[in-house]
Design a protein around this motif. Structure first.
Motif, PDB file in Angstrom:
ATOM      1  N   LEU A   1       0.837  -1.198   0.070  1.00 49.94           N
ATOM      2  CA  LEU A   1       0.117  -0.076  -0.002  1.00 49.94           C
ATOM      3  C   LEU A   1       0.890   1.237   0.168  1.00 49.94           C
ATOM      4  O   LEU A   1       1.563   1.456   0.760  1.00 49.94           O
ATOM      5  CB  LEU A   1      -0.933  -0.114   1.082  1.00 49.94           C
ATOM      6  CG  LEU A   1      -1.825   1.275   1.562  1.00 49.94           C
ATOM      7  CD1 LEU A   1      -2.850   1.253   0.337  1.00 49.94           C
ATOM      8  CD2 LEU A   1      -2.639   1.083   2.615  1.00 49.94           C
ATOM      9  N   LEU A   2       0.867   2.064  -0.814  1.00 54.32           N
ATOM     10  CA  LEU A   2       1.624   3.342  -1.203  1.00 54.32           C
ATOM     11  C   LEU A   2       0.580   4.299  -1.163  1.00 54.32           C
ATOM     12  O   LEU A   2      -0.567   4.527  -1.744  1.00 54.32           O
ATOM     13  CB  LEU A   2       2.269   3.207  -2.521  1.00 54.32           C
ATOM     14  CG  LEU A   2       3.201   2.132  -2.664  1.00 54.32           C
ATOM     15  CD1 LEU A   2       3.605   2.206  -4.123  1.00 54.32           C
ATOM     16  CD2 LEU A   2       4.407   2.094  -1.738  1.00 54.32           C
ATOM     17  N   SER A   3       1.151   5.701  -0.385  1.00 57.06           N
ATOM     18  CA  SER A   3       0.181   6.681  -0.624  1.00 57.06           C
ATOM     19  C   SER A   3       0.640   7.723  -0.929  1.00 57.06           C
ATOM     20  O   SER A   3       0.849   8.400  -2.016  1.00 57.06           O
ATOM     21  CB  SER A   3      -0.430   6.900   0.961  1.00 57.06           C
ATOM     22  OG  SER A   3       0.653   7.072   1.904  1.00 57.06           O
ATOM     23  N   LYS A   4       1.658   8.520  -0.113  1.00 55.25           N
ATOM     24  CA  LYS A   4       2.369   9.818  -0.308  1.00 55.25           C
ATOM     25  C   LYS A   4       3.844   9.601  -0.694  1.00 55.25           C
ATOM     26  O   LYS A   4       4.427   8.819  -0.022  1.00 55.25           O
ATOM     27  CB  LYS A   4       2.024  10.930   0.510  1.00 55.25           C
ATOM     28  CG  LYS A   4       0.662  11.349   0.705  1.00 55.25           C
ATOM     29  CD  LYS A   4       0.574  12.417   1.571  1.00 55.25           C
ATOM     30  CE  LYS A   4      -0.701  13.039   1.627  1.00 55.25           C
ATOM     31  NZ  LYS A   4      -0.956  14.165   2.777  1.00 55.25           N
ATOM     32  N   ASN A   5       4.443  10.605  -1.212  1.00 57.76           N
ATOM     33  CA  ASN A   5       6.025  10.876  -1.428  1.00 57.76           C
ATOM     34  C   ASN A   5       6.611   9.585  -1.515  1.00 57.76           C
ATOM     35  O   ASN A   5       7.703   9.244  -1.026  1.00 57.76           O
ATOM     36  CB  ASN A   5       6.518  10.988  -0.062  1.00 57.76           C
ATOM     37  CG  ASN A   5       5.826  12.473   0.396  1.00 57.76           C
ATOM     38  OD1 ASN A   5       5.606  13.547  -0.480  1.00 57.76           O
ATOM     39  ND2 ASN A   5       5.651  12.676   1.550  1.00 57.76           N
ATOM     40  N   VAL A   6       6.065   8.720  -2.691  1.00 60.27           N
ATOM     41  CA  VAL A   6       6.920   7.617  -2.950  1.00 60.27           C
ATOM     42  C   VAL A   6       7.553   7.879  -4.435  1.00 60.27           C
ATOM     43  O   VAL A   6       7.201   8.585  -5.378  1.00 60.27           O
ATOM     44  CB  VAL A   6       5.656   6.477  -3.730  1.00 60.27           C
ATOM     45  CG1 VAL A   6       6.363   5.302  -4.037  1.00 60.27           C
ATOM     46  CG2 VAL A   6       4.870   6.170  -2.407  1.00 60.27           C
ATOM     47  N   LYS A   7       8.788   7.551  -4.540  1.00 63.89           N
ATOM     48  CA  LYS A   7       9.717   7.863  -5.566  1.00 63.89           C
ATOM     49  C   LYS A   7      10.022   6.582  -6.208  1.00 63.89           C
ATOM     50  O   LYS A   7      10.458   5.542  -5.521  1.00 63.89           O
ATOM     51  CB  LYS A   7      10.814   8.580  -5.210  1.00 63.89           C
ATOM     52  CG  LYS A   7      10.599  10.060  -4.784  1.00 63.89           C
ATOM     53  CD  LYS A   7      12.031  10.840  -4.617  1.00 63.89           C
ATOM     54  CE  LYS A   7      11.514  12.278  -4.238  1.00 63.89           C
ATOM     55  NZ  LYS A   7      12.783  13.056  -4.160  1.00 63.89           N
ATOM     56  N   MET A   8       9.990   6.303  -7.760  1.00 63.16           N
ATOM     57  CA  MET A   8      10.244   5.059  -8.221  1.00 63.16           C
ATOM     58  C   MET A   8      11.646   5.432  -9.019  1.00 63.16           C
ATOM     59  O   MET A   8      11.857   6.495  -9.491  1.00 63.16           O
ATOM     60  CB  MET A   8       9.308   4.674  -9.073  1.00 63.16           C
ATOM     61  CG  MET A   8       7.928   4.460  -8.312  1.00 63.16           C
ATOM     62  SD  MET A   8       6.643   4.168  -9.603  1.00 63.16           S
ATOM     63  CE  MET A   8       7.262   2.430  -9.953  1.00 63.16           C
ATOM     64  N   GLY A   9      12.406   4.300  -8.979  1.00 62.45           N
ATOM     65  CA  GLY A   9      13.788   4.511  -9.639  1.00 62.45           C
ATOM     66  C   GLY A   9      13.643   4.035 -11.132  1.00 62.45           C
ATOM     67  O   GLY A   9      12.602   3.662 -11.538  1.00 62.45           O
ATOM     68  N   ARG A  10      14.794   4.226 -12.022  1.00 60.66           N
ATOM     69  CA  ARG A  10      14.502   3.948 -13.493  1.00 60.66           C
ATOM     70  C   ARG A  10      14.151   2.698 -13.789  1.00 60.66           C
ATOM     71  O   ARG A  10      13.596   2.395 -14.776  1.00 60.66           O
ATOM     72  CB  ARG A  10      15.801   4.389 -13.845  1.00 60.66           C
ATOM     73  CG  ARG A  10      16.359   5.770 -13.892  1.00 60.66           C
ATOM     74  CD  ARG A  10      17.586   5.973 -14.477  1.00 60.66           C
ATOM     75  NE  ARG A  10      18.183   7.392 -14.597  1.00 60.66           N
ATOM     76  CZ  ARG A  10      18.251   8.029 -15.593  1.00 60.66           C
ATOM     77  NH1 ARG A  10      17.855   7.632 -16.735  1.00 60.66           N
ATOM     78  NH2 ARG A  10      18.733   9.544 -15.183  1.00 60.66           N
ATOM     79  N   SER A  11      14.368   1.757 -13.097  1.00 64.53           N
ATOM     80  CA  SER A  11      14.127   0.256 -13.488  1.00 64.53           C
ATOM     81  C   SER A  11      12.744  -0.230 -12.973  1.00 64.53           C
ATOM     82  O   SER A  11      12.389  -1.273 -13.114  1.00 64.53           O
ATOM     83  CB  SER A  11      15.269  -0.773 -12.936  1.00 64.53           C
ATOM     84  OG  SER A  11      15.391  -0.595 -11.494  1.00 64.53           O
ATOM     85  N   ALA A  12      12.048   0.589 -11.854  1.00 65.78           N
ATOM     86  CA  ALA A  12      10.783   0.168 -11.720  1.00 65.78           C
ATOM     87  C   ALA A  12       9.805   0.112 -12.675  1.00 65.78           C
ATOM     88  O   ALA A  12       9.802   0.773 -13.294  1.00 65.78           O
ATOM     89  CB  ALA A  12      10.408   1.228 -10.340  1.00 65.78           C
TER      90      ALA A  12
END
Length: 148
Positions: A4-15
């Motif tokens: 469960l993700l809500s706020k301030n999630v950063k994904m990397g290049r390979s995500a």
């Protein structure tokens, strides 16, 4: 396993997120299959065919306008070279509230000119088959009528 993700999630290049993993998908309209090559920008629509109840604009330009209905010109009609009235049968051009008309009588291969207040002939001469039959001086002094 779900996260469960809500706020301030950063994904990397390979995500990667797959569409089938999105629970509440936004509505994205589909272009109908019959639209093959339409491009819409903020100022233009480019398409081989546009169907509409009304098309309005200050200037509509193009090579050919074809209609199987009445075309109403509210002000002036400017024609570069000629107007062609197609088909057989009489053709008539009406003037201002049907106060006068020019008709081409298809059966007799002749023009008929009618007016509520008479007919003024200008231009110097009246011709029949390339031969002068009357001049404006003659018409001014005589009643000219030819029958037959």
């Amino acid at each position: 396993m779900k996260m469960l993700l809500s706020k301030n999630v950063k994904m990397g290049r390979s995500a990667t997120i797959y569409w089938d993993q999105v629970a509440e998908k936004p509505y994205i309209p589909q272009v109908p299959r019959y639209i093959q090559s339409t491009k819409i920008t903020s100022t233009t629509i480019e398409s081989p065919t546009i169907l509409a109840g009304a098309i309005r604009g200050a200037s509509i330009q193009g090579g050919t306008i074809t209609s199987d209905t009445t075309i109403d010109v509210g002000t002036n009609l400017s024609v570069g070279k000629e107007i062609t009235l197609q088909g057989t049968g009489n053709k008539t051009i009406w003037f201002s509230g049907m106060r006068g008309a020019i008709t081409f009588d298809y059966q007799n291969d002749a023009f008929e000119i009618g007016s509520m207040n008479g007919l003024n002939v200008t231009g110097g001469r009246i011709y029949e088959n390339g031969i002068t039959v009357a001049t404006t001086e003659y018409v001014d002094k005589h009643v000219v009528a030819r029958f037959g």
